[in-house]
Design a protein around this motif. Structure first.
Motif, PDB file in Angstrom:
ATOM      1  N   SER A  81       0.829  -1.200   0.000  1.00 54.85           N
ATOM      2  CA  SER A  81       0.000   0.000   0.000  1.00 54.85           C
ATOM      3  C   SER A  81       0.870   1.259   0.000  1.00 54.85           C
ATOM      4  CB  SER A  81      -0.934   0.002   1.211  1.00 54.85           C
ATOM      5  OG  SER A  81      -1.844   1.076   1.165  1.00 54.85           O
ATOM      6  N   ALA A  82       1.964   1.238   0.780  1.00 58.15           N
ATOM      7  CA  ALA A  82       2.891   2.376   0.807  1.00 58.15           C
ATOM      8  C   ALA A  82       3.520   2.598  -0.564  1.00 58.15           C
ATOM      9  CB  ALA A  82       3.972   2.143   1.863  1.00 58.15           C
ATOM     10  N   THR A  86       2.817   6.070  -2.668  1.00 56.06           N
ATOM     11  CA  THR A  86       3.971   6.923  -2.950  1.00 56.06           C
ATOM     12  C   THR A  86       4.226   7.018  -4.450  1.00 56.06           C
ATOM     13  OG1 THR A  86       4.917   6.166  -0.846  1.00 56.06           O
ATOM     14  CG2 THR A  86       6.358   7.396  -2.314  1.00 56.06           C
ATOM     15  N   GLU A  87       4.038   5.912  -5.173  1.00 58.33           N
ATOM     16  CA  GLU A  87       4.230   5.975  -6.627  1.00 58.33           C
ATOM     17  C   GLU A  87       3.100   6.765  -7.302  1.00 58.33           C
ATOM     18  OE1 GLU A  87       5.124   2.127  -8.285  1.00 58.33           O
ATOM     19  OE2 GLU A  87       7.221   2.338  -7.643  1.00 58.33           O
ATOM     20  N   GLU A  88       1.920   6.758  -6.717  1.00 59.56           N
ATOM     21  CA  GLU A  88       0.849   7.626  -7.220  1.00 59.56           C
ATOM     22  C   GLU A  88       1.263   9.091  -7.084  1.00 59.56           C
ATOM     23  OE1 GLU A  88      -3.774   8.845  -6.117  1.00 59.56           O
ATOM     24  OE2 GLU A  88      -2.926   6.991  -5.296  1.00 59.56           O
ATOM     25  N   LYS A  95       7.176  11.894 -12.440  1.00 60.91           N
ATOM     26  CA  LYS A  95       8.402  11.132 -12.238  1.00 60.91           C
ATOM     27  C   LYS A  95       8.253   9.769 -12.915  1.00 60.91           C
ATOM     28  CE  LYS A  95      10.447  14.030  -9.268  1.00 60.91           C
ATOM     29  NZ  LYS A  95      11.791  14.613  -9.413  1.00 60.91           N
ATOM     30  N   PRO A  96       9.234   9.361 -13.719  1.00 61.09           N
ATOM     31  CA  PRO A  96       9.164   8.025 -14.319  1.00 61.09           C
ATOM     32  C   PRO A  96       9.358   6.946 -13.239  1.00 61.09           C
ATOM     33  CG  PRO A  96      11.281   9.065 -14.810  1.00 61.09           C
ATOM     34  CD  PRO A  96      10.445  10.102 -14.136  1.00 61.09           C
ATOM     35  N   LEU A  97       8.536   5.904 -13.300  1.00 61.77           N
ATOM     36  CA  LEU A  97       8.635   4.832 -12.310  1.00 61.77           C
ATOM     37  C   LEU A  97       9.712   3.836 -12.716  1.00 61.77           C
ATOM     38  CD1 LEU A  97       4.851   4.222 -11.517  1.00 61.77           C
ATOM     39  CD2 LEU A  97       6.464   5.838 -10.486  1.00 61.77           C
ATOM     40  N   LEU A 132      11.008   5.446  -0.541  1.00 66.48           N
ATOM     41  CA  LEU A 132      10.562   5.676  -1.917  1.00 66.48           C
ATOM     42  C   LEU A 132      10.584   7.160  -2.283  1.00 66.48           C
ATOM     43  CD1 LEU A 132       7.684   3.082  -2.211  1.00 66.48           C
ATOM     44  CD2 LEU A 132       9.696   3.215  -3.693  1.00 66.48           C
ATOM     45  N   CYS A 133      10.253   8.016  -1.332  1.00 63.31           N
ATOM     46  CA  CYS A 133      10.330   9.452  -1.601  1.00 63.31           C
ATOM     47  C   CYS A 133      11.763   9.869  -1.925  1.00 63.31           C
ATOM     48  CB  CYS A 133       9.791  10.249  -0.412  1.00 63.31           C
ATOM     49  SG  CYS A 133       7.988  10.230  -0.271  1.00 63.31           S
TER      50      CYS A 133
END
Length: 367
Positions: A81-82, A86-88, A95-97, A132-133
Motif C-alpha cells: 500500500s505504501a 507513494t508511486e501515485e 516522475k518516471p517509475l 521511496l520518496c
C-alpha cells in the motif's frame, strides 16, 4: 542503495477514544526501528524481501459463502500500500517509475518472531514511504510523509486513529488528535493526491511534548501478542449497542488527556502519573462494560508491581497482551521493580525515547 528507518511507538494514554474524530492521545516513539532499503533492480524484476516476515500467516473468516482474508496484520499489505500511494504521488509529479529491490529489516519483533506491540505496521509503512520518496526525489516534509503514510495505512487497516503513524514520523513524545478518516475516504474518490496532501485535514493536530526531566519510562512485555484491529472491532460493537456509555468514556478520556498534556507543559511528573492512573481506570471500566479483555492478568500484575515502587502503570495500546508502560521517578529502585517483573515472566524492554533530528520543538497544527 537508499536506506530509511522509522521508529516503533507505544501509546501512553488515550487508547480507544482516539479512534474518534478529534479525540486526543499521547504516544512516544522508541529507539527500535523498521529499516527499508531500496536499490534499482539489475534484471528488470523487482522483489520485496524481509527475513522477519517471510513466515507471516494470513488470517481469514467466513462471511456467508465468501472467504474474507484479513490483511490487517500482514506487514506485506502495508508495504504494498505504501508503494502504491507513494508511486501515485510520484506520477502526479511526472516522475518516471522504476523497478527495484526493496529490503525490510525490523527490530520491532521478538527473537522468536512475536510482535512486541510497538506499531510495526505503522513503522514499516512510514519507512517504505520515506525510502521511496528519496528514491524518486519527491519533495516532502514530515507533514507530507505523515499524510502519505496515513493514506497507505488506512487503506489496509480501515480502522484505528493513525496515531502510531504520527509517532513514527515525528518521533519523541507527541499529543495526537485524530483526523476525520471518513472525510479522507470520501476525498480519495474525487481528489488527486497532490491536492489532498495540500489540504488541511479536519481535526488533525500533532503537538510535540517535552517530558519532565525526572520521568523515567519503563516498558514491560507480557509475552502475548495482541491484534489491535480485532480488539478495536470488538469495542466498535459495544459503541453501537451502548452509545450513551461509550460517550461517557469518550468525554472522560478527552478531559484526562488534556490534563496530562498540561502536566507535560508544567513539567510535572505527579500530574502525568495521576492521569495515567485515571486513564487506566477508564479503560478498566470500558472493558467491564464491553466484555472485551483489555487488561489481562499479566498486565494487571505488571501494573501492581510498578505501583509498589511509586510508578503509574497501565496497558499500552489496545491491550489484550503486548506491553504495559510505567511512568516513574528516575530515582526510584527501577532494578528491583524489573526483577519482580522477571520473576512473574514479564520481560523488560530496555528501550529509550527516540527523537528525530529534523523535528523542531513546536506545535504542528495541520488544521
Amino acid at each position: 542503495m537508499i536506506t530509511e528507518k522509522a521508529p516503533g511507538k507505544l501509546y501512553i494514554a488515550g487508547e480507544y477514544a482516539v479512534v474518534e474524530n478529534g479525540f486526543p492521545a499521547i504516544l512516544v516513539a522508541l529507539n527500535q526501528f523498521v529499516y527499508c532499503s531500496i536499490e534499482p533492480s539489475t534484471n528488470g524484476t523487482g522483489k520485496i524481501v524481509s527475513h522477519q516476515y517471510q513466515n507471516n500467516a494470513v488470517q481469514w473468516h467466513r462471511q456467508g459463502d465468501q472467504m474474507i482474508v484479513d490483511q490487517r496484520d500482514n506487514p506485506f499489505s502495508y508495504i504494498l500500500s505504501a508503494i502504491q500511494v507513494t508511486e501515485e504521488y510520484a506520477r502526479t509529479l511526472n516522475k518516471p517509475l522504476d523497478v527495484y529491490d526493496l529490503h525490510i529489516d525490523s527490530e520491532l519483533d521478538s527473537a522468536s518472531g512475536k510482535k512486541y506491540g510497538l506499531g510495526s505496521s505503522a513503522a514499516v509503512t512510514v519507512a517504505t514511504v520515506k525510502a521511496l520518496c528519496q528514491f524518486y526525489h519527491l519533495p516532502v516534509n514530515n507533514d507530507r510523509i505523515f499524510k502519505l503514510a496515513a493514506i497507505a495505512h488506512f487503506a489496509v487497516q480501515g480502522n484505528g486513529s493513525l496515531g502510531d503513524v504520527a509517532a513514527s514520523v515525528y518521533g519523541g513524545w507527541i499529543a495526537y488528535h485524530s483526523f476525520d478518516r471518513q472525510w479522507l475516504a470520501e476525498q480519495r474518490k474525487f481528489l488527486d493526491l497532490t491536492t489532498l496532501l495540500n489540504l488541511p485535514w479536519p481535526n488533525l493536530k500533532i503537538e510535540t511534548l517535552t517530558a519532565p526531566a525526572n520521568l523515567a519510562l519503563v516498558i514491560g512485555w507480557t509475552g502475548k501478542p495482541a491484534s489491535t484491529s480485532q480488539l478495536v472491532d470488538k469495542i466498535s460493537l459495544f459503541k453501537a449497542r451502548q452509545q450513551a456509555q461509550y460517550q461517557e468514556f469518550l468525554n472522560a478520556s478527552r478531559q484526562c488527556i488534556q490534563r496530562m498534556i498540561n502536566g507535560f507543559h508544567a513539567g510535572s511528573l505527579e500530574m502525568i502519573q495521576t492521569e495515567i492512573r485515571y486513564n487506566r481506570s477508564l479503560l478498566q471500566e470500558l472493558a467491564r462494560r464491553s466484555g472485551v479483555q483489555i487488561e489481562t492478568p499479566v498486565l494487571k500484575q505488571l501494573c501492581q508491581i510498578a505501583e509498589q515502587f511509586g510508578g503509574a502503570a497501565k496497558t499500552s495500546g489496545a491491550g489484550g497482551g503486548d506491553c504495559g508502560i510505567v511512568a516513574i521517578d528516575a530515582q526510584a529502585d527501577l532494578q528491583s521493580m524489573i526483577n519482580q517483573w522477571t520473576a512473574e515472566n514479564i520481560e523488560h524492554l530496555p528501550l529509550a525515547v527516540h527523537f528525530m533530528n529534523n523535528v523542531h520543538r513546536y506545535t504542528i497544527k495541520l488544521k
